[in-house]
Design a protein around this motif. Sequence first.
Motif, PDB file in Angstrom:
ATOM      1  N   ALA A 169       2.632 -35.346  35.811  1.00  0.00           N
ATOM      2  CA  ALA A 169       1.626 -35.809  34.858  1.00  0.00           C
ATOM      3  C   ALA A 169       1.909 -35.324  33.445  1.00  0.00           C
ATOM      4  CB  ALA A 169       0.231 -35.358  35.295  1.00  0.00           C
ATOM      5  N   SER A 170       2.685 -34.256  33.315  1.00  0.00           N
ATOM      6  CA  SER A 170       3.093 -33.784  31.987  1.00  0.00           C
ATOM      7  C   SER A 170       4.416 -34.404  31.546  1.00  0.00           C
ATOM      8  CB  SER A 170       3.216 -32.257  31.986  1.00  0.00           C
ATOM      9  OG  SER A 170       1.964 -31.657  32.234  1.00  0.00           O
ATOM     10  N   HIS A 365      -4.442 -39.677  35.603  1.00  0.00           N
ATOM     11  CA  HIS A 365      -3.415 -38.958  34.843  1.00  0.00           C
ATOM     12  C   HIS A 365      -4.021 -37.748  34.132  1.00  0.00           C
ATOM     13  CE1 HIS A 365       0.578 -39.711  32.474  1.00  0.00           C
ATOM     14  NE2 HIS A 365       0.345 -38.421  32.605  1.00  0.00           N
ATOM     15  N   ARG A 369      -3.061 -33.642  34.570  1.00  0.00           N
ATOM     16  CA  ARG A 369      -2.222 -33.192  33.454  1.00  0.00           C
ATOM     17  C   ARG A 369      -2.587 -31.760  33.064  1.00  0.00           C
ATOM     18  NH1 ARG A 369       0.802 -36.399  29.903  1.00  0.00           N
ATOM     19  NH2 ARG A 369       1.140 -35.562  27.814  1.00  0.00           N
TER      20      ARG A 369
END
Length: 386
Positions: A169-170, A365, A369
């Motif tokens: 997600a990063s 997301h 994150r």
Amino acid sequence: MSKHLPRIAMVAGEASGDLLAGLLLDGLQQHWPGLPSQGIGGPQMVQRGFEAWWPSDKLAVHGYSLEVLRRLGEIIQIRRQLRTRLLQNKPDVFIGVDAPDFNLGLETDLRAAGVKTVHFICPSIWAWRAERVEKIRRAANHVLCVFPFEPELLARHGIAASYVGHPLASVIPLEPDRAAARTALGLQPEDTVLALLPGSRGAEVKYITPTFLQAAVLVRQAHPGIKLVLPAAPAQRPTIERMVQAAGLQGAVQVLTGQSHTVLAACDCTLIASGTATLEAALFKRPMVIAYRMQALSWQLMKRKQLQPWVGLPNILCGEFVVPELLQEAATPQALAKAALEWLDARQQAPERIAALHQRFTALHHSLRRNTSVLAADAIRQVLAA
């Protein structure tokens, strides 16, 4: 901070584990520049200075039954040799990255011998094989969780755990650059693009790729100008190219070595094998059709252990069928093509369906994150200090 560099041993299985372990090493090396690490890993880990005693693809197996039994002897021998080596020269901490069937038993032995152990990615006991929670309790001093609901679940069983977010997600931008991805792949902005992601394991390629290609033939009949792109693991590319030729699609399918993220950023829709790649597709906000096929006995064994109605990570995390799943006998070329065409046609006929999916995946997301590499490294540092 102490100048002492801890010695880290790690095992990551398959391409997804290699990616996760590489990101974890980034965080650890921020704390300890020059950190030594050894064990079983892949190219992402090696790029970060990891000493791979065996390559991670040695652990890539699929299902149960015959295809695993053929590899089982070699895998058991690798684990025995690794266990002996680590017990003779104990690391400060052992980190098992995914591959629970390999790592949990190894972690149990190492922990019993006084080695601190961390398991990165909680096995999906909330989806299937709930009995593994006892193995986790014996095996791991600490579990690094990539989904927010997992630490509380583990705490109920007396297992220490931290939510570190999902590293993908990063890595994947909140708003992927489709235009740049298409330029990188030689695709035009106006092209309709279907991505085929049949998986990276040999058995996945064997059982899933021909069906995806047959579905692609049907999709092309409805959309003659469609662009078909298939990112392949390096070891599988020759086999896939032969399958493309056998399907009569030579010249119609752009087969790439790797580049799955570029392909997902570029595509309008993807036919995709169930696994971590489905989460990647969700983070790229792409409509998808999730499919899986495996050897029949393997399928029967897996079905009995399934705890939820979904197998695809986007559906599990959203708690409903936000994208279709076609598994085993249901994963016919006709059904896959129909589901893919529904997404492709929705761009003009039901754009609100595409927009709603994009909104759902964007919220997902954001929930995943976090600064995963730093959070995971902090948790490992606390395990070392305990």
